[in-house]
Motif scaffolding. Structure first.
Motif, PDB file in Angstrom:
ATOM      1  N   LEU A   1      -9.165   1.462  -2.800  1.00 25.34           N
ATOM      2  CA  LEU A   1      -9.829   1.782  -4.061  1.00 25.34           C
ATOM      3  C   LEU A   1      -8.808   1.837  -5.188  1.00 25.34           C
ATOM      4  N   ARG A   2      -9.142   1.215  -6.305  1.00 22.48           N
ATOM      5  CA  ARG A   2      -8.273   1.311  -7.474  1.00 22.48           C
ATOM      6  C   ARG A   2      -8.511   2.648  -8.169  1.00 22.48           C
ATOM      7  N   LEU A   3      -7.616   2.990  -9.070  1.00 18.12           N
ATOM      8  CA  LEU A   3      -7.713   4.282  -9.739  1.00 18.12           C
ATOM      9  C   LEU A   3      -8.879   4.356 -10.713  1.00 18.12           C
ATOM     10  N   ASP A   4      -9.472   3.196 -11.047  1.00 17.75           N
ATOM     11  CA  ASP A   4     -10.638   3.212 -11.931  1.00 17.75           C
ATOM     12  C   ASP A   4     -11.952   3.260 -11.148  1.00 17.75           C
ATOM     13  N   GLY A   5     -11.849   3.368  -9.798  1.00 18.31           N
ATOM     14  CA  GLY A   5     -13.043   3.495  -8.980  1.00 18.31           C
ATOM     15  C   GLY A   5     -13.586   2.189  -8.452  1.00 18.31           C
ATOM     16  N   TYR A   6     -12.940   1.057  -8.776  1.00 18.35           N
ATOM     17  CA  TYR A   6     -13.409  -0.246  -8.304  1.00 18.35           C
ATOM     18  C   TYR A   6     -12.732  -0.578  -6.970  1.00 18.35           C
ATOM     19  N   LEU A   7     -13.477  -1.233  -6.078  1.00 21.16           N
ATOM     20  CA  LEU A   7     -12.969  -1.573  -4.751  1.00 21.16           C
ATOM     21  C   LEU A   7     -12.044  -2.774  -4.823  1.00 21.16           C
TER      22      LEU A   7
ATOM     23  N   LYS B   1     -16.972  13.795  -8.052  1.00 19.52           N
ATOM     24  CA  LYS B   1     -16.040  14.907  -8.285  1.00 19.52           C
ATOM     25  C   LYS B   1     -14.775  14.726  -7.454  1.00 19.52           C
ATOM     26  N   ARG B   2     -14.958  14.295  -6.219  1.00 21.26           N
ATOM     27  CA  ARG B   2     -13.801  14.102  -5.349  1.00 21.26           C
ATOM     28  C   ARG B   2     -12.905  12.990  -5.882  1.00 21.26           C
ATOM     29  N   PHE B   3     -13.514  11.895  -6.330  1.00 21.36           N
ATOM     30  CA  PHE B   3     -12.727  10.777  -6.827  1.00 21.36           C
ATOM     31  C   PHE B   3     -11.921  11.180  -8.061  1.00 21.36           C
ATOM     32  N   SER B   4     -12.497  12.029  -8.891  1.00 23.63           N
ATOM     33  CA  SER B   4     -11.783  12.479 -10.088  1.00 23.63           C
ATOM     34  C   SER B   4     -10.456  13.130  -9.711  1.00 23.63           C
ATOM     35  N   SER B   5     -10.450  13.889  -8.611  1.00 32.15           N
ATOM     36  CA  SER B   5      -9.212  14.532  -8.147  1.00 32.15           C
ATOM     37  C   SER B   5      -8.266  13.506  -7.522  1.00 32.15           C
ATOM     38  N   LEU B   6      -8.827  12.604  -6.729  1.00 31.90           N
ATOM     39  CA  LEU B   6      -7.991  11.596  -6.072  1.00 31.90           C
ATOM     40  C   LEU B   6      -7.309  10.694  -7.088  1.00 31.90           C
ATOM     41  N   ALA B   7      -8.018  10.338  -8.147  1.00 27.85           N
ATOM     42  CA  ALA B   7      -7.449   9.452  -9.161  1.00 27.85           C
ATOM     43  C   ALA B   7      -6.254  10.084  -9.869  1.00 27.85           C
ATOM     44  N   LYS B   8      -6.163  11.401  -9.816  1.00 28.74           N
ATOM     45  CA  LYS B   8      -5.023  12.110 -10.411  1.00 28.74           C
ATOM     46  C   LYS B   8      -3.887  12.301  -9.403  1.00 28.74           C
ATOM     47  N   GLY B   9      -4.076  11.761  -8.191  1.00 28.98           N
ATOM     48  CA  GLY B   9      -3.046  11.904  -7.172  1.00 28.98           C
ATOM     49  C   GLY B   9      -3.121  13.217  -6.417  1.00 28.98           C
ATOM     50  N   GLU B  10      -4.237  13.925  -6.552  1.00 33.18           N
ATOM     51  CA  GLU B  10      -4.393  15.205  -5.851  1.00 33.18           C
ATOM     52  C   GLU B  10      -4.917  14.958  -4.438  1.00 33.18           C
TER      53      GLU B  10
ATOM     54  N   GLN C   1      -7.616  10.305   3.070  1.00 33.82           N
ATOM     55  CA  GLN C   1      -7.050   9.427   2.058  1.00 33.82           C
ATOM     56  C   GLN C   1      -5.533   9.303   2.195  1.00 33.82           C
ATOM     57  N   THR C   2      -5.038   8.125   1.808  1.00 33.08           N
ATOM     58  CA  THR C   2      -3.602   7.875   1.723  1.00 33.08           C
ATOM     59  C   THR C   2      -3.345   7.204   0.378  1.00 33.08           C
ATOM     60  N   PHE C   3      -2.328   7.673  -0.328  1.00 33.97           N
ATOM     61  CA  PHE C   3      -1.999   7.095  -1.635  1.00 33.97           C
ATOM     62  C   PHE C   3      -0.966   5.985  -1.469  1.00 33.97           C
ATOM     63  N   ILE C   4      -1.171   4.886  -2.193  1.00 26.77           N
ATOM     64  CA  ILE C   4      -0.239   3.759  -2.152  1.00 26.77           C
ATOM     65  C   ILE C   4       0.403   3.623  -3.523  1.00 26.77           C
ATOM     66  N   GLU C   5       1.735   3.641  -3.527  1.00 33.59           N
ATOM     67  CA  GLU C   5       2.492   3.548  -4.779  1.00 33.59           C
ATOM     68  C   GLU C   5       3.222   2.206  -4.848  1.00 33.59           C
ATOM     69  N   LEU C   6       3.313   1.679  -6.041  1.00 30.45           N
ATOM     70  CA  LEU C   6       4.112   0.491  -6.319  1.00 30.45           C
ATOM     71  C   LEU C   6       5.067   0.839  -7.451  1.00 30.45           C
TER      72      LEU C   6
ATOM     73  N   LEU D   1       1.479   5.444  -8.804  1.00 28.14           N
ATOM     74  CA  LEU D   1       0.274   5.437  -7.987  1.00 28.14           C
ATOM     75  C   LEU D   1      -0.615   4.268  -8.400  1.00 28.14           C
ATOM     76  N   GLU D   2      -0.955   3.411  -7.405  1.00 28.52           N
ATOM     77  CA  GLU D   2      -1.751   2.224  -7.704  1.00 28.52           C
ATOM     78  C   GLU D   2      -3.108   2.215  -6.999  1.00 28.52           C
ATOM     79  N   TYR D   3      -3.127   2.665  -5.748  1.00 27.09           N
ATOM     80  CA  TYR D   3      -4.354   2.572  -4.957  1.00 27.09           C
ATOM     81  C   TYR D   3      -4.577   3.859  -4.151  1.00 27.09           C
ATOM     82  N   ILE D   4      -5.818   4.005  -3.770  1.00 21.51           N
ATOM     83  CA  ILE D   4      -6.197   5.065  -2.846  1.00 21.51           C
ATOM     84  C   ILE D   4      -6.785   4.395  -1.611  1.00 21.51           C
ATOM     85  N   LEU D   5      -6.172   4.596  -0.480  1.00 16.81           N
ATOM     86  CA  LEU D   5      -6.673   4.030   0.769  1.00 16.81           C
ATOM     87  C   LEU D   5      -7.555   5.078   1.441  1.00 16.81           C
ATOM     88  N   LEU D   6      -8.826   4.770   1.592  1.00 18.38           N
ATOM     89  CA  LEU D   6      -9.782   5.681   2.225  1.00 18.38           C
ATOM     90  C   LEU D   6     -10.049   5.214   3.644  1.00 18.38           C
TER      91      LEU D   6
END
Length: 457
Positions: free
Chosen positions: A140-146, A185-194, A217-222, A226-231
């Motif tokens: 998942l991208r940080l804007d919520g798009y797959l 609500k959950r995604f809002s926190s994940l998008a902030k890296g929480e 979830q696992t966060f992927i950084e480039l 922070l670039e992606y959220i792996l669910l």
């Protein structure tokens, strides 16, 4: 995609003793069914982790808190052949009639650990292993798009890659409305890296049926950004069904046990009534006394089952209430006038299991009956006392009276009196110690520990 049949399921009590496990658990750890029966959950983990786990259970029993309760954690398992491996454990707890039970869902995550490591190595390995994971995996991208989905995710939703990739998760219509609001609500926190604790969610599958998933979830950084959220979404639908089945089974057994106590109590009351009727057809005073003593013994045991039937906890008995009722019944059975003999009861609020309560009740019954019969001849006034308290891990029962007492040469451990013979046998059954003080009084003191449960046939 097939349901996750590889999850090991195990149910224990609050001490960690195994009550139930499925076939998958045996396959994961390499044990046979009979090898896991009557053992502890700690056998399935290396020794270096056992102390911490048992400490957590002990803390829960005293404070109601456990660091694993209601969450998923990763730890290390120990196979029968000594091989250590990483596994994921979801711990669910519930309380039935005062007893705490844990159901642990165990999954070997050796492959997942290798997947997570490989994701960091190369994009090529990432793609191969991404598709190999049996879970529903979504990038998942940080804007919520797959940005990407695994084949398993496509299979469960019935949507193609084109229908998923590039779409916002809010527009997929795979979540019930109330679940969608929670996920926003959950995604809002994940998008902030929480980081969030693993959580459960519901989705519609390809057939429009509700399925339960657990999301990690696992966060992927480039370049340190922070670039992606792996669910990683694990299907726990079968787990939910198994938990409901286990809970229902335990509740049914509790109801059955309660009914058994009720029927045993009723049968003993019938025996007591028959003994009472028999007394009316006997003229010999000694025979009447024998019948009454037998009746009191039956009442003592019947009262145990009555207390268990009425209590929420079908294993332990609140002793103070039991002894008070028992002594009151004995005074009534001997038809004593009010004020002639005074009962003095000092019983701490102690709960004991049935293994201990039955012999303890019979001991109190025999000693109090003995005082009522022989301690106060010709209407003599006096007192009978019963004390019970706990010191360290031992219990101290004191039963005495200030009546006429025994002869000086009396040896209560070598007597032909049936009641005192029974008392000595019951003390031995409790693995206890009994002493008699005849200095200006008649007082028995019995020190014992709570007996461990013994399997009944």
């Amino acid at each position: 995609m097939a349901e996750n049949a590889i999850d090991g399921i195990i149910t224990t009590n609050s001490q960690g003793s195994i009550l139930y496990f499925n076939h998958s658990l045996m396959e994961i750890f390499g044990y046979k069914h009979e090898e896991l029966e009557n053992t502890k959950l700690t056998q399935l983990m290396p020794k270096r982790y056992r102390k911490e786990f048992l400490g957590g259970l002990k803390k829960f029993r005293t404070t109601g808190e456990h660091r694993l309760a209601g969450r998923t954690t990763e730890t290390t398992g120990l196979k029968k052949d000594g091989t250590e491996f990483p596994f994921e454990m979801s711990l669910t707890m519930w309380e039935i009639d005062g007893e705490i039970y844990f159901t642990s869902i165990i999954r070997d995550i050796t492959d997942r650990k290798e997947i997570e490591k490989s994701l960091k190595d190369s994009e090529k390995k990432y793609r191969t292993l991404f598709e190999a994971d049996p879970d529903y995996t979504i990038l998942l991208r940080l804007d919520g798009y797959l940005a990407d989905v695994s084949q398993a995710a496509m299979d469960i939703t019935g949507l193609t890659r084109d229908e998923l990739i590039g779409k916002h998760f809010m527009d997929l219509k795979i979540f019930p409305e109330e679940e969608l609001q929670l996920n926003i609500k959950r995604f809002s926190s994940l998008a902030k890296g929480e980081e969030l604790r693993p959580f459960e969610s519901r989705i519609y599958d390809a057939n429009g049926e509700i399925r339960f998933i657990e999301v990690k979830q696992t966060f992927i950084e480039l370049d340190n950004e922070l670039e992606y959220i792996l669910l990683i979404c694990s299907d726990i639908t079968q787990r939910k069904k198994d938990e409901d089945a286990i809970r229902t089974s335990l509740e049914e057994k509790q109801v059955l046990l309660q009914e058994i106590h009720h029927r045993v109590k009723n049968n003993m009351q019938i025996i007591s009534s028959l003994l009472n009727l028999q007394k009316q057809y006997v003229d010999d005073k000694e025979v009447v006394n024998i019948l009454m003593e037998s009746q009191n013994r039956v009442k003592s045991m019947a009262m145990i089952h009555e207390k268990l039937y009425q209590s929420k906890d079908l294993i332990h008995i609140e002793i103070s209430d039991y002894i008070e009722s028992l002594v009151k019944g004995l005074f009534y059975s001997y038809s004593l006038k009010i004020g002639v003999i005074t009962p003095i009861l000092k019983i701490e609020h102690i709960t004991l299991n049935m293994e201990t309560a039955v012999p303890l009740g019979l001991i109190v019954s025999e000693l109090v009956s003995n005082s009522l019969k022989h301690g106060f001849p010709e209407g003599r006034k006096g007192e009978i006392w019963v004390y019970l308290n706990k010191k360290d891990n031992k219990y101290i029962l004191t039963v005495g009276d200030n009546g006429v007492g025994f002869p000086e040469e009396f040896d209560f451990k070598n007597t032909e009196t049936l009641g005192l013979q029974l008392v000595n046998n019951l003390v031995n059954q409790l693995d206890g110690e009994i002493t008699l003080d005849m200095d200006h009084k008649t007082q028995f003191e019995i020190i014992f520990k709570e007996l461990k449960y013994k399997e009944r046939i």
